[in-house]
Write an enzyme that holds these catalytic residues in place. Structure first.
Site, PDB file in Angstrom:
ATOM      1  N   ARG A 134       0.842  -1.160  -0.090  1.00 13.72           N
ATOM      2  CA  ARG A 134       0.098  -0.155  -0.070  1.00 13.72           C
ATOM      3  C   ARG A 134       0.847   1.252  -0.035  1.00 13.72           C
ATOM      4  O   ARG A 134       0.557   2.338  -0.671  1.00 13.72           O
ATOM      5  CB  ARG A 134      -0.943   0.101   1.242  1.00 13.72           C
ATOM      6  CG  ARG A 134      -1.969  -1.187   1.215  1.00 13.72           C
ATOM      7  CD  ARG A 134      -3.129  -0.832   2.439  1.00 13.72           C
ATOM      8  NE  ARG A 134      -3.833   0.461   2.273  1.00 13.72           N
ATOM      9  CZ  ARG A 134      -4.283   1.015   3.473  1.00 13.72           C
ATOM     10  NH1 ARG A 134      -4.015   0.485   4.407  1.00 13.72           N
ATOM     11  NH2 ARG A 134      -4.760   2.374   3.314  1.00 13.72           N
TER      12      ARG A 134
ATOM     13  N   CYS B 155      -0.395   6.695   8.734  1.00 16.39           N
ATOM     14  CA  CYS B 155      -0.650   5.403   8.312  1.00 16.39           C
ATOM     15  C   CYS B 155      -1.662   5.689   7.283  1.00 16.39           C
ATOM     16  O   CYS B 155      -1.502   6.790   6.671  1.00 16.39           O
ATOM     17  CB  CYS B 155      -1.123   4.498   9.396  1.00 16.39           C
ATOM     18  SG  CYS B 155      -2.461   4.989  10.584  1.00 16.39           S
TER      19      CYS B 155
END
Length: 288
Positions: free
Chosen positions: A188, A245
């Site tokens: 990701r 994040c």
């Protein structure tokens, strides 16, 4: 344990079992599933550590996703301090309460509650190392009874943690005063296999430290000296580091790991990638 020496990072299942019946201890179940927001409550109802309260990530540990003018703040913005205090008081948490947070996901959600309590100035909060699995492995039982505690009196005190906003992160792209560390999985981070946010990639200049790299094979945190060595390869000064994040949740796992490592002072970017990528004017990077 005396309140002069509270648990402030981790607690073992054995130490929790020895202290769980103390009047000034509160246990909070933080289990959650991003793909199924009802799963955590269902798991809690099926069986939880006795006397544990239930914290829902979306409702209890996050605030509204949009401001009054419609601006998107990310998938899990921080709750307003007053709202968070009201939730904690509902769980019976006082200024002198030892809080223990746990989940069944390596601490990825429990660490969020750990950070939030520290943001209110409450130091006596720890994460159950290894989560629910270590409790069960120690031969402990579960309960399906939800407690009804008296209202607590926890109050707002000077924060023990720091946070930055998107403007700070954008400014940092030119002044480079801070080191940004992204806790998402490497694919990701590279912009591959993005299934949660509408845009793949990462904030330019960010480094990648997958939060699960903080754990040993058995699901417990690595020793402090090992975490210190590994994080020191990423950041030179923790006081100038920012953890982020996807939505400001697993970044707290890295912040907990830093605290275990004795590397104090890193900040959280609560909006994280979900907020950052929602504005097409902000630059993005892909690849390693």
């Amino acid at each position: 344990m005396s309140q002069a020496h509270p648990y402030t990072t981790l607690i073992s299942a054995v130490n929790l079992q020895q202290n769980a019946q103390q009047a000034n201890w509160v246990i909070v179940d933080c289990r959650h599933d991003l793909a199924d927001p009802a799963a955590g409550r269902a798991a809690y109802d099926a069986g939880h550590i006795p006397q544990a309260r239930f914290a829902h990530l979306d409702r209890d540990l996050s605030g509204p996703t949009h401001t009054a003018d419609g601006t998107f703040k990310g998938r899990h913005p921080l709750p307003a301090p007053d709202a968070l205090l009201a939730t904690l008081r509902k769980w019976g948490i006082n200024d002198d309460t030892q809080v223990i947070a746990y989940d069944a996901h390596g601490g990825m959600y429990a660490a969020r509650l750990w950070w939030l309590l520290r943001s209110l100035g409450h130091a006596s909060v720890a994460v159950l190392d290894g989560g629910l699995a270590t409790w069960l492995a120690a031969g402990q039982t579960l309960s399906a009874v939800e407690p009804t505690p008296a209202i607590g009196n926890i109050s707002l005190k000077p924060a023990l943690v720091a946070s930055v906003d998107a403007h700070d992160v954008l400014s940092n792209l030119t002044n480079l005063r801070r080191t940004l560390v992204d806790a998402r999985a490497p694919d990701r981070f590279r912009g591959e296999n993005e299934t949660i946010d509408p845009v793949g990639g990462h904030i330019p200049g960010a480094k990648n430290r997958f939060f699960r790299d903080n754990l040993q094979a058995d699901g417990r945190f690595k020793p402090g000296h090992q975490l210190h060595e590994e994080f020191s390869e990423l950041i030179s000064e923790p006081q100038t580091a920012v953890m982020q994040c996807g939505s400001g949740v697993t970044a707290c796992h890295n912040l907990l790991a830093l605290e275990i490592a004795g590397l104090h002072g890193a900040a959280l970017y609560p909006g994280s990638w979900s907020e950052w990528c929602s504005d097409p004017s902000r630059p993005i990077a892909t690849g390693a």
